[in-house]
Design a protein around this motif. Structure first.
Motif, PDB file in Angstrom:
ATOM      1  N   TYR A 103       0.839  -1.197   0.000  1.00  0.00           N
ATOM      2  CA  TYR A 103       0.000   0.000   0.000  1.00  0.00           C
ATOM      3  C   TYR A 103       0.877   1.251   0.000  1.00  0.00           C
ATOM      4  O   TYR A 103       1.609   1.523   0.956  1.00  0.00           O
ATOM      5  N   THR A 105       0.471   4.764   0.262  1.00  0.00           N
ATOM      6  CA  THR A 105      -0.361   5.893   0.629  1.00  0.00           C
ATOM      7  C   THR A 105       0.348   7.196   0.298  1.00  0.00           C
ATOM      8  O   THR A 105       1.539   7.211  -0.045  1.00  0.00           O
ATOM      9  N   HIS A 127      -4.075   0.204  -4.826  1.00  0.00           N
ATOM     10  CA  HIS A 127      -3.279   0.187  -3.592  1.00  0.00           C
ATOM     11  C   HIS A 127      -2.223   1.304  -3.612  1.00  0.00           C
ATOM     12  O   HIS A 127      -1.524   1.502  -2.617  1.00  0.00           O
TER      13      HIS A 127
END
Length: 396
Positions: A103, A105, A127
């Motif tokens: 992931y 972010t 993701h």
């Protein structure tokens, strides 16, 4: 030289396979519609081997290191002390699979000062925070179509498993029973049922084409309507919206990308508009469904069954309610990572890297974002309102 951080799922608990069930896999030379399969200059693996786990390494490690690159391969991706978190700040390239996603972010992208390229080995790039990638000018690519048929086959399997109530029947047999009445009290024929497809991209169309011979009545919704001749060939009914589609179907299959528009879309309100006893198969993204709404609908009987192999988050915690909710046929995210599919997306990942290091353009169908905007497949699947030029590029 680049530092490449590769995040893959762990090896089998019994160890990396010394032998395989089959000696070979069929060679696929082109995808439906004439789209070419991945075409790297070379591969360093045997098709049909386990490539998606750490020891398999997508068949990339030896080649990359021989070219002078630094390669880190890990399955440890959660938490501040994970290998992924520690190695990310100076990584130039990050590669992971949707089945064990790294992931990325906005916060992680901010920490990754050297990051230039993110590759999904497979299909689906949600993701990665695509807005953050665009802001940084990071290229995001995925190996489009490499495992589309793998997912479509899994979808058809799960439709049949739900409608025929296979899980219970197999469980009775495995436990030594012969309770035929118990085994068939929720078992129906798929023939004649109304099947709705949410998003008719490559996977959705492959599902349509594979379900048509079962004698079902097919309908679909998509942001882009299919050509008239295609609709006529499969006797497809088009609906303008998912809200219209679900009112008139017995089975819903979900193939949309996860966006802000689709997140949590399968909620209490939408499920209540479906005919009682409908089934849902979702091999797209777990977060498209409201987790607890699905459980409530199964418990109340509004849904007769739910299947899929995508969860939110992934890997799903041991106490995730979808593991134990009634009438489910869930699998861990395996639909697109068959050994056959792995051979294609590993080859496609190498093709992306070869082009990247050579300074050559990436295939438009592999591109999600590039140069600060959505490109290629990304313009079609993720952008809110694709421009005319984006659509032209996607159709090339």
């Amino acid at each position: 030289m680049a530092k490449i951080l590769i995040v893959l799922y762990p090896d089998p608990v019994t160890g990396y396979p010394p032998v395989y069930a089959r000696e070979t896999i069929p060679e696929i030379t082109e995808y439906p519609g004439g789209v070419t399969v991945p075409s790297p200059k070379a591969i360093d693996f045997v098709p049909g081997q386990l490539l998606g786990s750490v020891s398999g390494g997508l068949g990339l490690k030896n080649w990359l290191e021989s070219e002078g690159h630094t390669v880190v391969i890990t399955s440890d991706k959660e938490g501040a002390d994970s290998v992924f978190e520690k190695e990310l700040p100076d990584a130039d390239i990050v590669i992971s699979q949707p089945f064990w996603p790294a992931y990325l972010t906005a916060e992680r992208i901010e920490k990754a000062k050297n990051l230039q390229l993110v590759v999904t080995a497979g299909i689906g790039s949600d993701h990665t925070d695509l807005n953050a990638a665009n802001e940084r000018g990071i290229t995001v690519a995925e190996v489009t179509y490499s495992n589309s048929i793998s997912v479509a086959e899994h979808t058809v399997m799960q439709v049949l498993v739900l409608v025929r109530d296979f899980v219970k029947q197999h469980q009775i047999a495995a436990e030594g029973g012969w309770n035929i009445a118990d085994a068939v009290e929720r078992s129906y024929d798929l023939e004649g049922m109304r099947v709705g497809v949410f998003a008719a991209g490559r996977i959705g169309r492959a599902v349509i084409e594979r379900l048509a011979p079962f004698g079902v009545r097919l309908s679909y919704t998509d942001r882009f309507r299919l050509p008239q001749e295609y609709e006529e060939k499969y006797n497809l009914t088009f609906h303008e919206s998912i809200e219209d589609l679900v009112k008139e179907i017995d089975v819903l299959t979900v193939h949309a990308p996860l966006t802000e528009e689709t997140r949590g879309l399968l909620n209490d309100e939408l499920l209540a508009t479906m005919p009682r006893g409908a089934y849902i198969v979702n091999p797209a993204r777990g977060a498209i469904a409201d987790r607890d709404a699905i459980v409530r609908a199964l418990e109340s009987g509004q849904l007769a069954g739910y299947a899929g192999d995508v969860w939110d988050p992934q890997p799903a915690p041991a106490d995730h309610p979808w593991r134990t909710m009634p009438h489910n046929a869930m699998t861990t995210h395996t639909s697109g990572t068959s050994l056959s599919g792995q051979a294609r997306y590993a080859a496609g990942t190498r093709e992306v890297l070869e082009d990247w290091f050579a300074g050559s353009p990436l295939r438009p169908e592999y591109l999600i974002v590039e140069g600060g905007s959505y490109r290629g497949t990304g313009a079609h699947s993720y952008a809110q309102q694709p421009t005319h030029s984006d659509e032209q590029q996607n159709n090339q």
